[in-house]
Design a protein around this motif. Structure first.
Motif, PDB file in Angstrom:
ATOM      1  N   CYS A   3       0.862  -1.180   0.000  1.00 53.31           N
ATOM      2  CA  CYS A   3       0.000   0.000   0.000  1.00 53.31           C
ATOM      3  C   CYS A   3       0.897   1.227   0.000  1.00 53.31           C
ATOM      4  CB  CYS A   3      -0.902   0.013   1.233  1.00 53.31           C
ATOM      5  SG  CYS A   3      -1.887   1.524   1.365  1.00 53.31           S
ATOM      6  N   GLY A   4       0.757   2.044  -1.032  1.00 48.32           N
ATOM      7  CA  GLY A   4       1.492   3.299  -1.100  1.00 48.32           C
ATOM      8  C   GLY A   4       0.658   4.410  -0.495  1.00 48.32           C
ATOM      9  N   ASN A  87      -6.483  -5.404   5.298  1.00 46.67           N
ATOM     10  CA  ASN A  87      -6.830  -6.716   4.760  1.00 46.67           C
ATOM     11  C   ASN A  87      -6.439  -6.887   3.294  1.00 46.67           C
ATOM     12  OD1 ASN A  87      -7.977  -7.500   7.223  1.00 46.67           O
ATOM     13  ND2 ASN A  87      -9.941  -6.586   6.677  1.00 46.67           N
ATOM     14  N   ASP A  88      -5.997  -5.799   2.665  1.00 45.97           N
ATOM     15  CA  ASP A  88      -5.649  -5.828   1.247  1.00 45.97           C
ATOM     16  C   ASP A  88      -4.151  -5.807   0.986  1.00 45.97           C
ATOM     17  OD1 ASP A  88      -8.408  -5.601   0.139  1.00 45.97           O
ATOM     18  OD2 ASP A  88      -8.363  -3.733   1.290  1.00 45.97           O
ATOM     19  N   CYS A  89      -3.359  -5.644   2.026  1.00 46.52           N
ATOM     20  CA  CYS A  89      -1.909  -5.579   1.824  1.00 46.52           C
ATOM     21  C   CYS A  89      -1.184  -5.999   3.102  1.00 46.52           C
ATOM     22  CB  CYS A  89      -1.486  -4.168   1.415  1.00 46.52           C
ATOM     23  SG  CYS A  89      -1.753  -2.961   2.706  1.00 46.52           S
ATOM     24  N   ASN A  90       0.128  -6.156   2.979  1.00 52.78           N
ATOM     25  CA  ASN A  90       0.931  -6.524   4.150  1.00 52.78           C
ATOM     26  C   ASN A  90       2.073  -5.551   4.411  1.00 52.78           C
ATOM     27  OD1 ASN A  90       2.601  -7.184   2.042  1.00 52.78           O
ATOM     28  ND2 ASN A  90       2.512  -9.390   2.369  1.00 52.78           N
ATOM     29  N   THR A  91       2.232  -4.546   3.540  1.00 52.37           N
ATOM     30  CA  THR A  91       3.292  -3.559   3.705  1.00 52.37           C
ATOM     31  C   THR A  91       2.734  -2.172   3.381  1.00 52.37           C
ATOM     32  OG1 THR A  91       4.902  -5.197   2.950  1.00 52.37           O
ATOM     33  CG2 THR A  91       5.629  -2.916   2.981  1.00 52.37           C
ATOM     34  N   PHE A  92       3.110  -1.193   4.218  1.00 50.55           N
ATOM     35  CA  PHE A  92       2.684   0.192   4.013  1.00 50.55           C
ATOM     36  C   PHE A  92       3.920   1.060   3.826  1.00 50.55           C
ATOM     37  CE2 PHE A  92      -0.738  -1.781   6.351  1.00 50.55           C
ATOM     38  CZ  PHE A  92      -1.869  -1.316   5.710  1.00 50.55           C
ATOM     39  N   LEU A  93       3.923   1.854   2.758  1.00 51.92           N
ATOM     40  CA  LEU A  93       5.064   2.713   2.441  1.00 51.92           C
ATOM     41  C   LEU A  93       4.582   4.138   2.216  1.00 51.92           C
ATOM     42  CD1 LEU A  93       8.106   3.044   1.722  1.00 51.92           C
ATOM     43  CD2 LEU A  93       7.460   2.562  -0.655  1.00 51.92           C
ATOM     44  N   MET A  94       5.151   5.063   2.996  1.00 51.21           N
ATOM     45  CA  MET A  94       4.812   6.490   2.923  1.00 51.21           C
ATOM     46  C   MET A  94       5.918   7.237   2.198  1.00 51.21           C
ATOM     47  SD  MET A  94       2.741   8.925   4.023  1.00 51.21           S
ATOM     48  CE  MET A  94       2.788  10.708   4.094  1.00 51.21           C
ATOM     49  N   ASP A  95       5.520   8.155   1.325  1.00 53.35           N
ATOM     50  CA  ASP A  95       6.499   9.029   0.695  1.00 53.35           C
ATOM     51  C   ASP A  95       7.067   9.976   1.745  1.00 53.35           C
ATOM     52  OD1 ASP A  95       7.835  10.296  -1.607  1.00 53.35           O
ATOM     53  OD2 ASP A  95       6.588  12.007  -1.094  1.00 53.35           O
ATOM     54  N   ASP A 104       4.983  -0.482  11.800  1.00 54.80           N
ATOM     55  CA  ASP A 104       4.638  -1.159  10.542  1.00 54.80           C
ATOM     56  C   ASP A 104       4.484  -0.210   9.354  1.00 54.80           C
ATOM     57  OD1 ASP A 104       4.674  -3.653  11.791  1.00 54.80           O
ATOM     58  OD2 ASP A 104       2.557  -3.526  12.320  1.00 54.80           O
ATOM     59  N   LEU A 105       4.950   1.018   9.480  1.00 51.68           N
ATOM     60  CA  LEU A 105       4.971   1.948   8.349  1.00 51.68           C
ATOM     61  C   LEU A 105       6.419   2.196   7.953  1.00 51.68           C
ATOM     62  CD1 LEU A 105       3.489   3.970   6.424  1.00 51.68           C
ATOM     63  CD2 LEU A 105       3.833   5.709   8.202  1.00 51.68           C
ATOM     64  N   ALA A 106       6.716   2.012   6.668  1.00 50.85           N
ATOM     65  CA  ALA A 106       8.040   2.339   6.144  1.00 50.85           C
ATOM     66  C   ALA A 106       7.934   3.673   5.405  1.00 50.85           C
ATOM     67  CB  ALA A 106       8.514   1.246   5.191  1.00 50.85           C
ATOM     68  N   CYS A 107       9.070   4.332   5.231  1.00 48.98           N
ATOM     69  CA  CYS A 107       9.077   5.574   4.461  1.00 48.98           C
ATOM     70  C   CYS A 107      10.257   5.562   3.504  1.00 48.98           C
ATOM     71  CB  CYS A 107       9.129   6.797   5.375  1.00 48.98           C
ATOM     72  SG  CYS A 107      10.622   6.940   6.367  1.00 48.98           S
ATOM     73  N   LYS A 108      10.110   6.306   2.433  1.00 47.99           N
ATOM     74  CA  LYS A 108      11.165   6.410   1.430  1.00 47.99           C
ATOM     75  C   LYS A 108      11.059   7.771   0.765  1.00 47.99           C
ATOM     76  CE  LYS A 108      12.912   4.336  -2.815  1.00 47.99           C
ATOM     77  NZ  LYS A 108      12.684   3.366  -3.887  1.00 47.99           N
ATOM     78  N   ILE A 109      12.157   8.503   0.750  1.00 50.84           N
ATOM     79  CA  ILE A 109      12.198   9.788   0.061  1.00 50.84           C
ATOM     80  C   ILE A 109      12.053   9.547  -1.440  1.00 50.84           C
ATOM     81  CG2 ILE A 109      13.669  11.778  -0.465  1.00 50.84           C
ATOM     82  CD1 ILE A 109      14.897  11.395   2.354  1.00 50.84           C
ATOM     83  N   LYS A 110      11.231  10.359  -2.080  1.00 51.87           N
ATOM     84  CA  LYS A 110      10.953  10.290  -3.524  1.00 51.87           C
ATOM     85  C   LYS A 110      10.239   8.996  -3.930  1.00 51.87           C
ATOM     86  CE  LYS A 110      13.181  14.139  -4.639  1.00 51.87           C
ATOM     87  NZ  LYS A 110      12.445  15.344  -4.866  1.00 51.87           N
TER      88      LYS A 110
END
Length: 190
Positions: A3-4, A87-95, A104-110
């Protein structure tokens, strides 16, 4: 499944903060950071993303941003997305460069330019916010929200000087151009 998550409206002087989360069901060609796409391309991709994804979009109004603070509003929006799409994903990534302390939230620049799900979230957030600002522009004709979407353009600042702030404005966002002192909530912008 990933999930983005991305936002639009962190820095404007007026209008909502909009945060979107997207889980793509299939590949969509042409995704990128919403800021580098034309309005026409964003609108086209918006419709495709809506059809080909699970998504959740949250609007936080200016009054709530003033009362709770921008970081609180971002964090609570992200947590609502995670709850709605868990229920639709197993990974969450925030810009960006922070997880706001959310487990359980990851982040990545750009990430909005490099990860399709985050690009899709960027587009949903930006188009949703832009449509909102276009819609309210007729109710606030003195501010030309349809032109600048609430961002601090010279024309917008001049309108605030002349007419004051509306109910769509963020009162805690102080303006040097108006001689307002910084309260620590938001740095003087102009």
């Amino acid at each position: 499944m990933l999930c983005g998550i991305d936002e639009a409206g962190r820095g404007p002087l007026a209008g909502p903060l909009v945060v979107a989360g997207v889980v793509l069901k299939k590949e969509i060609v042409g995704l990128n950071d919403s800021k580098v796409l034309s309005e026409k391309k964003r609108e086209k991709l918006f419709e495709e993303i809506i059809k080909e994804s699970k998504y959740h979009i949250i609007f936080t109004n200016a009054k709530t941003i003033d009362e709770k603070g921008l970081s609180f509003c971002l964090k609570s929006s992200i947590m609502e997305i995670m709850e709605n799409l868990k229920n639709d994903c197993n990974t969450f990534l925030m810009d960006g460069n922070t997880t706001f302390g959310i487990v359980d939230l990851a982040c990545k620049i750009k990430a909005d330019a490099t990860v399709p799900q985050v690009s899709a979230a960027s587009i949903l957030a930006k188009v949703s916010r832009d449509r909102y600002m276009l819609n309210i522009s007729k109710d606030f004709p003195n501010y030309d929200f349809h032109k600048h979407k609430g961002y601090g353009t010279k024309v917008h600042v001049e309108a605030i000087k002349q007419f004051g702030r509306s109910s769509e404005h963020r009162y805690t966002f102080r303006l040097k151009a108006l001689g307002e002192e910084n309260t620590g909530t938001q740095k003087g912008l102009f």
